[in-house]
Design an enzyme around this catalytic site. Structure first.
Site, PDB file in Angstrom:
ATOM      1  N   HIS A  13       1.084  -1.107   0.215  1.00 19.66           N
ATOM      2  CA  HIS A  13       0.013  -0.310   0.000  1.00 19.66           C
ATOM      3  C   HIS A  13       0.949   1.294   0.012  1.00 19.66           C
ATOM      4  O   HIS A  13       1.857   1.153   0.758  1.00 19.66           O
ATOM      5  CB  HIS A  13      -1.012  -0.121   1.086  1.00 19.66           C
TER       6      HIS A  13
ATOM      7  N   ASP B  61     -14.897   2.811   7.714  1.00 16.41           N
ATOM      8  CA  ASP B  61     -13.598   4.027   7.305  1.00 16.41           C
ATOM      9  C   ASP B  61     -14.321   4.875   5.596  1.00 16.41           C
ATOM     10  O   ASP B  61     -13.552   5.921   5.547  1.00 16.41           O
ATOM     11  CB  ASP B  61     -12.726   2.289   6.937  1.00 16.41           C
TER      12      ASP B  61
ATOM     13  N   ARG C 263     -14.009  12.698   7.106  1.00 20.72           N
ATOM     14  CA  ARG C 263     -12.758  13.980   6.952  1.00 20.72           C
ATOM     15  C   ARG C 263     -12.462  14.690   5.981  1.00 20.72           C
ATOM     16  O   ARG C 263     -11.912  15.656   6.150  1.00 20.72           O
ATOM     17  CB  ARG C 263     -11.465  12.836   7.374  1.00 20.72           C
TER      18      ARG C 263
ATOM     19  N   SER D  69      -7.744   3.969   8.851  1.00 24.49           N
ATOM     20  CA  SER D  69      -8.454   3.639   7.409  1.00 24.49           C
ATOM     21  C   SER D  69      -7.395   3.030   6.794  1.00 24.49           C
ATOM     22  O   SER D  69      -8.577   1.730   6.168  1.00 24.49           O
ATOM     23  CB  SER D  69      -8.258   5.532   7.219  1.00 24.49           C
TER      24      SER D  69
ATOM     25  N   LYS E  86      -8.327  -1.891   6.301  1.00 24.78           N
ATOM     26  CA  LYS E  86      -8.473  -1.394   4.734  1.00 24.78           C
ATOM     27  C   LYS E  86      -7.762  -2.853   4.518  1.00 24.78           C
ATOM     28  O   LYS E  86      -8.026  -4.211   3.386  1.00 24.78           O
ATOM     29  CB  LYS E  86      -8.682  -1.140   3.817  1.00 24.78           C
TER      30      LYS E  86
HETATM   31  N1  URA Z   1      -5.521   5.777   2.487  1.00 21.82           N
HETATM   32  C1  URA Z   1      -6.927   5.694   3.005  1.00 21.82           C
HETATM   33  O1  URA Z   1      -7.167   5.053   2.524  1.00 21.82           O
HETATM   34  N2  URA Z   1      -6.923   6.454   4.514  1.00 21.82           N
HETATM   35  C2  URA Z   1      -6.770   7.601   4.700  1.00 21.82           C
HETATM   36  O2  URA Z   1      -6.565   7.837   5.674  1.00 21.82           O
HETATM   37  C3  URA Z   1      -5.499   8.680   3.947  1.00 21.82           C
HETATM   38  C4  URA Z   1      -5.259   7.426   2.801  1.00 21.82           C
END
Ligand code: URA
Length: 428
Positions: free
Chosen positions: A85, A164, A171, A186, A190
């Site tokens: 990621h 999320d 946000r 967040s 995932k």
């Molecule tokens: N990517 C995400 O999935 N969440 C965040 O808060 C920031 C970047």
């Protein structure tokens, strides 16, 4: 589950208090179901941004977000799984060559990705510039492709960490994106729900990244690595430079073109270096250490996987990529060494040319973006093209050129220096 009042929990965090595991579980479950209102969760997000959370609270928040939806697992899969990621950056197309490269070594890559918002591009938007390529797969298609090809990049379904999804949208419009506890929970909710057994985080640092300074990036990386390890996912992080764009191409189809160059054994040195570093790390975490990663880019093994991966999702790997109809050259004003080329400004220019969107429902232009003809540390001559701007609509040039104002510096007395990509690493 115990009952709480959202307003009392908000006041508790406002006064720098700790939220208990029960309180966090209640908050996330009731926000997901609509009992806790958006305005209450906005206030809580701001209280968290201002007053922080301790490690236990961040872990509880992450676990509660995972529990808000489904989780995947690969029990029937023979190969180990590994994913990457990136926290996002300008010209960051690394997922494209990386997933097939890692799969070429028998490690499966289940990569659930998102779309771009703001100045950073989304992996799905890039791949959608390939004719016929489909981002949405059913669960059965996803698992079949993972078993047969070994690499899947597709859209995350609505079932994964729905808390999320809701909180992230909130946000985005309440100035609370940058809080480390919120970013870490967040991203990791995932990735843990996705079910990968190992994970490498590419935490970007610099003007084009969420984290502008290395200390905050290191803190974010440490928190995420710890969350992964606590959840049984073998996790590590690389901190990499995002003060200047990655590679020479920024924009959807332009980045696919550059990724294919890397898969063909060419491409810019910084993109190749980071692809190889991340591949080595993903393979190491999946238990493969004695492998020559660079060779698989040179001898066509990674390219073969790429073609299979694209075809499996309806894409034509041989189709011409979209090209913008209009072009504008930005020229070097004097001789010297390029000592500054700001990632955020180039990313903003690309976005304004039509490569990105301001709201998630906006259309994008696949051919739009910026081609760099020089990178940080290059020697340039007065009058030489520094960048080509691409768009389908000429009236976009003025705002893109405005974004580039002061974005680069050319110094006659400086010495050319190669770019340093890898800044630090955090092991689990
Ligand atoms: N990517 C995400 O999935 N969440 C965040 O808060 C920031 C970047």
């Amino acid at each position: 589950m115990s009952e709480f009042a959202a307003v009392e929990l908000i006041m508790q965090k406002r006064e720098k208090g700790e939220l208990s595991t029960d309180e966090i579980n209640w908050l996330v479950a009731n926000y997901t179901s609509g009992v806790v209102a958006d305005e209450q969760m906005s206030a809580m997000a701001m209280a968290i941004l201002l007053n922080g959370m301790n490690r236990r609270e961040i872990k509880d928040l992450t676990m509660a977000m995972i529990a808000s939806g489904e989780t995947l697992n690969y029990a029937g899969l023979a190969a180990p799984t590994s994913d990457k990621h990136s926290t996002g950056g300008v010209g960051d197309k690394i997922t494209l060559p990386l997933a097939p490269l890692v799969a070429a070594f028998g490690v499966a890559v289940p990569q659930l990705s998102g779309r771009g918002l703001g100045h950073t591009g989304g992996t799905l938007d890039k791949l959608e510039s390939i004719k016929g390529w489909r981002a949405s797969l059913t669960n059965a298609e996803f698992h079949r492709q993972l078993a047969e090809v070994g690499a899947v990049i597709c859209a995350a379904g609505d079932g994964l960490a729905p808390a999320d999804k809701k909180l992230y949208a909130l946000r985005d419009v309440t100035g609370t994106v940058e809080a480390i506890p919120l970013i870490a929970s967040s991203i990791m909710s995932k990735k843990i729900a996705e079910g990968t057994s190992s994970l490498v985080l590419d935490v970007k640092v610099g003007s084009g990244a969420f984290m502008k300074n290395i200390d905050r990036a290191r803190e974010l990386a440490r928190v995420m690595v710890q969350l992964g390890q606590d959840a049984g996912v073998n996790t590590s992080a690389l901190l990499t430079d995002m003060s200047t764009p990655l590679g020479l191409e920024i924009g959807n189809a332009l980045e696919v073109k550059e990724s294919v160059e890397v898969l063909a054994g060419g491409g810019p040195a910084d993109v190749v270096e980071l692809t190889i570093e991340l591949a080595r790390e993903m393979l190491r975490l999946a238990g493969k250490t004695d492998v020559d990663v660079a060779a698989a880019l040179k001898d066509g093994r990674a390219m073969d996987k790429w073609r299979q991966m694209i075809s499996a999702q309806g894409g034509d790997p041989d189709a011409e990529l979209p090209i913008a109809s209009e072009h504008h050259l930005v020229l070097a004003p004097n001789d010297g060494v390029l000592t500054q080329l700001d990632a955020l400004q180039v990313g903003t220019a690309s976005w304004r040319l039509g490569a990105g969107r301001a709201r998630k429902e906006d259309p994008i232009q696949f051919g739009a973006g910026v081609t760099l003809h020089a990178q940080l540390g290059s020697v340039v001559k007065a009058g030489q093209p520094l960048m080509t701007l691409h768009t389908d609509e000429t009236d976009r040039f003025a705002r893109a050129i405005e974004a580039l104002d002061g974005s680069f510096k050319i110094e006659a007395a400086a010495t050319p220096a190669p770019r340093k990509i890898l800044l630090d690493r955090i092991d689990g």
